[in-house]
Design an enzyme around this catalytic site. Sequence first.
Site, mmCIF file in Angstrom:
data_model
loop_
_atom_site.group_PDB
_atom_site.id
_atom_site.type_symbol
_atom_site.label_atom_id
_atom_site.label_comp_id
_atom_site.label_asym_id
_atom_site.label_seq_id
_atom_site.Cartn_x
_atom_site.Cartn_y
_atom_site.Cartn_z
ATOM 1 N N SER A 11 36.104 64.548 25.954
ATOM 2 C CA SER A 11 36.744 65.527 26.687
ATOM 3 C C SER A 11 35.614 66.101 26.977
ATOM 4 O O SER A 11 35.588 67.351 27.972
ATOM 5 C CB SER A 11 38.193 65.605 26.061
ATOM 6 O OG SER A 11 38.526 66.855 24.723
ATOM 7 N N TYR A 152 32.406 68.557 5.357
ATOM 8 C CA TYR A 152 32.243 68.448 6.899
ATOM 9 C C TYR A 152 30.769 67.661 6.371
ATOM 10 O O TYR A 152 30.632 66.086 7.112
ATOM 11 C CB TYR A 152 32.203 69.215 7.713
ATOM 12 C CG TYR A 152 31.031 69.057 8.486
ATOM 13 C CD1 TYR A 152 31.898 68.886 10.101
ATOM 14 C CD2 TYR A 152 29.714 69.238 9.321
ATOM 15 C CE1 TYR A 152 31.189 68.074 10.994
ATOM 16 C CE2 TYR A 152 29.334 68.839 10.642
ATOM 17 C CZ TYR A 152 29.827 68.166 11.245
ATOM 18 O OH TYR A 152 28.764 67.989 12.315
ATOM 19 N N ALA A 154 29.844 65.551 3.290
ATOM 20 C CA ALA A 154 31.076 64.246 3.186
ATOM 21 C C ALA A 154 30.993 63.608 3.770
ATOM 22 O O ALA A 154 30.408 62.327 3.876
ATOM 23 C CB ALA A 154 31.993 64.644 1.931
HETATM 24 P P1 NAP Z 1 33.239 69.594 20.471
HETATM 25 O O1 NAP Z 1 32.549 70.398 22.024
HETATM 26 O O2 NAP Z 1 33.916 70.326 19.153
HETATM 27 O O3 NAP Z 1 34.357 68.191 20.830
HETATM 28 C C1 NAP Z 1 34.883 67.648 20.155
HETATM 29 C C2 NAP Z 1 35.510 66.314 20.494
HETATM 30 O O4 NAP Z 1 36.379 65.527 19.755
HETATM 31 C C3 NAP Z 1 36.666 66.448 21.263
HETATM 32 O O5 NAP Z 1 36.466 65.933 22.617
HETATM 33 C C4 NAP Z 1 37.852 65.986 21.150
HETATM 34 O O6 NAP Z 1 39.072 66.076 21.431
HETATM 35 C C5 NAP Z 1 37.214 64.881 20.417
HETATM 36 N N1 NAP Z 1 38.426 65.674 18.805
HETATM 37 C C6 NAP Z 1 38.346 65.849 18.057
HETATM 38 N N2 NAP Z 1 39.421 65.816 17.274
HETATM 39 C C7 NAP Z 1 40.300 64.135 17.177
HETATM 40 C C8 NAP Z 1 41.032 62.943 17.311
HETATM 41 N N3 NAP Z 1 41.854 63.658 15.857
HETATM 42 N N4 NAP Z 1 41.083 62.438 17.773
HETATM 43 C C9 NAP Z 1 39.918 62.382 18.647
HETATM 44 N N5 NAP Z 1 39.413 62.835 19.298
HETATM 45 C C10 NAP Z 1 39.486 63.983 18.257
HETATM 46 O O7 NAP Z 1 32.596 69.294 18.590
HETATM 47 P P2 NAP Z 1 30.808 68.198 19.469
HETATM 48 O O8 NAP Z 1 30.206 69.338 19.217
HETATM 49 O O9 NAP Z 1 31.106 68.073 21.357
HETATM 50 O O10 NAP Z 1 30.936 67.268 18.715
HETATM 51 C C11 NAP Z 1 30.635 65.833 18.754
HETATM 52 C C12 NAP Z 1 30.470 65.119 17.413
HETATM 53 O O11 NAP Z 1 28.984 65.970 17.136
HETATM 54 C C13 NAP Z 1 31.460 65.523 16.066
HETATM 55 O O12 NAP Z 1 31.063 64.439 15.792
HETATM 56 C C14 NAP Z 1 30.739 66.592 15.780
HETATM 57 O O13 NAP Z 1 30.958 66.461 14.546
HETATM 58 C C15 NAP Z 1 29.444 65.864 15.915
HETATM 59 N N6 NAP Z 1 28.177 66.882 15.473
HETATM 60 C C16 NAP Z 1 27.449 68.074 16.057
HETATM 61 C C17 NAP Z 1 26.901 69.826 16.602
HETATM 62 C C18 NAP Z 1 26.859 70.668 17.205
HETATM 63 O O14 NAP Z 1 26.593 71.377 16.288
HETATM 64 N N7 NAP Z 1 28.364 71.225 18.195
HETATM 65 C C19 NAP Z 1 26.317 69.267 15.054
HETATM 66 C C20 NAP Z 1 26.102 67.637 14.545
HETATM 67 C C21 NAP Z 1 27.232 66.868 14.664
HETATM 68 P P3 NAP Z 1 40.339 67.442 22.333
HETATM 69 O O15 NAP Z 1 39.535 68.355 22.579
HETATM 70 O O16 NAP Z 1 40.898 66.533 22.812
HETATM 71 O O17 NAP Z 1 41.364 67.119 20.905
#
Ligand code: NAP
Length: 242
Positions: A11, A152, A154
């Site tokens: 999303s 996180y 872990a």
């Molecule tokens: P984000 O903007 O917060 O987006 C998170 C996404 O995960 C949203 O689409 C959200 O959906 C979905 N989500 C959360 N809980 C969920 C659940 N229980 N069931 C289904 N969907 C769920 O985060 P992002 O930065 O794009 O992160 C995406 C991935 O990259 C994550 O795994 C994060 O740990 C990883 N990551 C991010 C960073 C960073 O710096 N941003 C760094 C390293 C790794 P809804 O909004 O529809 O609830």
Amino acid sequence: MSKTVLITGGSRGIGAATAIYFAGKGYNVAITYNKSADAVNSLKEAMALNNTPFLTVRCDVSDPAQVDLAVEQTVNTFGGLDVMVNNAGIALQKLITDTTNDDWQGILSTNLSGVFYGCRAATRVMVPKHKGSIVNISSIWGITGASMEVAYSATKSGIIGLTKALAKELGPSGIRVNCVAPGVIDTEMNKNLTPEDFAALKNETPLGRLGKAEEIARSVYFLANDAEFVTGQVLSADGGFI
Ligand code: NAP
């Protein structure tokens, strides 16, 4: 025939950027979302402008039945599943002593069980076809560990172990499994960081800036689509942070 990708948590942030990137490459695109219905509507409009076949499924990845259904709906809509991207995740910044049992169970079930359920459902579809590619989204904190992010970190380490093991299990079936470990990326996940935090993180990053969601999308696409002799690997897309 066009290939099909399913991206969990598509999303917004990295997941939405990945959906747009794969669409640009001619894929049929399915995404899951949980709470961000408004963001999904904007994405739908963007996909319609490009005539991308696009499916959205509301799915809480911590519920295995919902994940199975999302995969089933994708296959029923597009006739198959070529790439599964397990991206959905949540952050948690707390001292271990402030982390409640509910915090721990919540982040474990979304970040790690969610990836396990996604991999298992995709495997069931891909193995009979003897092809497919899975990309899981870990984090640099899953490699180095981060203070005040024990839970996180872990979950993100767990994703790396899961990825390596599954790559060994599925290699003989012609299915590749890899993960991307992003550094600090400019998305809503980091919205609670202060300007000072951002400055410090940029300072620690040799490329001197935060990453963009689209840059992670390109790494995901590379592993999923182009890296045909690569499996069981962790690609750090972190501006040189580690
Ligand atoms: P984000 O903007 O917060 O987006 C998170 C996404 O995960 C949203 O689409 C959200 O959906 C979905 N989500 C959360 N809980 C969920 C659940 N229980 N069931 C289904 N969907 C769920 O985060 P992002 O930065 O794009 O992160 C995406 C991935 O990259 C994550 O795994 C994060 O740990 C990883 N990551 C991010 C960073 C960073 O710096 N941003 C760094 C390293 C790794 P809804 O909004 O529809 O609830």
